[in-house]
Write a protein that holds these residues in place. Sequence first.
Motif, PDB file in Angstrom:
ATOM      1  N   TRP A 188      -5.367  -7.100   2.662  1.00 57.88           N
ATOM      2  CA  TRP A 188      -6.329  -7.429   3.763  1.00 57.88           C
ATOM      3  C   TRP A 188      -6.882  -6.452   4.367  1.00 57.88           C
ATOM      4  N   VAL A 189      -6.320  -5.406   4.648  1.00 62.93           N
ATOM      5  CA  VAL A 189      -6.989  -3.968   5.326  1.00 62.93           C
ATOM      6  C   VAL A 189      -7.976  -3.265   4.255  1.00 62.93           C
ATOM      7  N   LEU A 190      -7.822  -3.168   2.998  1.00 64.74           N
ATOM      8  CA  LEU A 190      -8.874  -2.866   2.065  1.00 64.74           C
ATOM      9  C   LEU A 190      -9.997  -3.710   2.115  1.00 64.74           C
TER      10      LEU A 190
ATOM     11  N   ARG B 267     -11.106  -5.730   4.554  1.00 70.85           N
ATOM     12  CA  ARG B 267     -11.931  -5.588   5.827  1.00 70.85           C
ATOM     13  C   ARG B 267     -12.487  -4.357   5.862  1.00 70.85           C
ATOM     14  N   LYS B 268     -11.974  -3.274   5.216  1.00 72.35           N
ATOM     15  CA  LYS B 268     -12.843  -1.830   5.304  1.00 72.35           C
ATOM     16  C   LYS B 268     -13.795  -2.034   4.355  1.00 72.35           C
ATOM     17  N   GLY B 269     -14.023  -2.772   3.529  1.00 70.11           N
ATOM     18  CA  GLY B 269     -15.145  -3.074   2.452  1.00 70.11           C
ATOM     19  C   GLY B 269     -14.831  -2.133   1.277  1.00 70.11           C
ATOM     20  N   VAL B 270     -13.907  -1.904   0.997  1.00 67.90           N
ATOM     21  CA  VAL B 270     -13.358  -1.038  -0.263  1.00 67.90           C
ATOM     22  C   VAL B 270     -13.652  -2.049  -1.461  1.00 67.90           C
TER      23      VAL B 270
END
Length: 472
Positions: free
Chosen positions: A209-211, A213-216
Amino acid sequence: MSAPPRKVLGRLSLPERTFVADALRTETVGGVLLLIAAVAALIWANVPALHSSYESVSHYHLGPAALGLDLSIEHWAADGLLAIFFFVAGIELKRELVAGDLKDPKAAALPVAAALCGMAVPALVYTLTNLTGGGSLAGWAVPTATDIAFALAVLAVIGTWLPSALRAFLLTLAVVDDLFAILIIAVFFTADIDFAALGGAAAGLAVFWVLLRKGVRGWYIYVPLALVIWALMYNSGVHATIAGVAMGLMLRCSTREGEKHSPGEHIEHLVRPLSAGLAVPLFALFSAGVTVSGGALGDVFTQPETLGVVLGLVVGKALGIFGGTWLTARFTRASLSDDLAWADVFAVATLAGIGFTVSLLIGELAFDGDATLTDEVKAAVLLGSLIAATLATVLLKLRNAEYRRLYEAEERDEDHSGIPDIYEEDDPAYHLRMAAIHERKAAEHRRIAELKSAERLAEVAGGAGEEDDRRA
């Protein structure tokens, strides 16, 4: 002044219609492959010379035992490949919630009510059948699922011109159906839980989820991470397909400035062919291979477990979905589209009784440890789906001429703009284009009329001269 009543199963918006058409096209191809795989499985398992090889391949184990993944081919298909199917289902559900019919609570009421009733009534039919016959209640969830790919394959095979609104209703219904099927699997078919592995899967999902949201970006990051999450979820005791739907729900399905498609739609476009064309057919190949004989098919109607599955799919699904739709229209301000009849809703509800993929999966989970009853329930799923498909075919064919008229009206594009005319009726530019087209046609007809008049006058003048000559 009160708002006019909302139409149930009315015309789709143009963007929704385009999305539905693209999604159904892939699902239809996948459904045909699913049919082929199911037939191949039945032949492979029932031809005496091939039966032993089917068993050998299905039960052949591979995978790293140290990671708890030394699984049979059949197990890999059910727990591994179906995670891809549920990943796509998760994206579909997210898109419906963000940009589709489920975004508007009023519009969502219909498919949600229809799906809930379409799951509750089959479960009730199964339960009553087994309480009456003294059977096992463990399989109550087997007839609750709808297989959209199989249903669309039937539509493709019988060649019906089912309107896009009914196809979209079937698709949305199946998406909601899949969500509740996933919840049923997670809640009712999870026995012992390894909380360490489950915590690891949750941590992996948090990283996922974090990746996002960070646009990775980069498949080489997400695919290995997805495999780790899946493996941890499998070892936790929670069915591994839950990992697929969880990751699908995390993808962003709304577009931002400068984006033609959201990341979720883009990934779904890439993964859906893999799901429909490979994952689901391979699952069918190793799950539908049950031994079928005249006696075995006869036993389906004598055992309460198998009879409950057949009645749940054929009777419960049709009554549940039709009843849920009718009740929604009856107790809200909604009314059925003027182009459709309630007989059309009942026919689609009957078609939703095809419960192949998820029904087979739930059947395996419900009767785990009883191989004989598992195979009998699988045979009941196949037979119930076949009966539902046959009944739906008859009902849909009765209205096919009307469906064709509606389809042709939806597709008509007389101004050649690339957009069906029914979506441009409020656009002044459309009417100016049509006026120019008709003016050109009128000018051409006037030119032809003048030419024909001149030819006729010439014939008359020539005929008169010949007559004078004869008199002389």
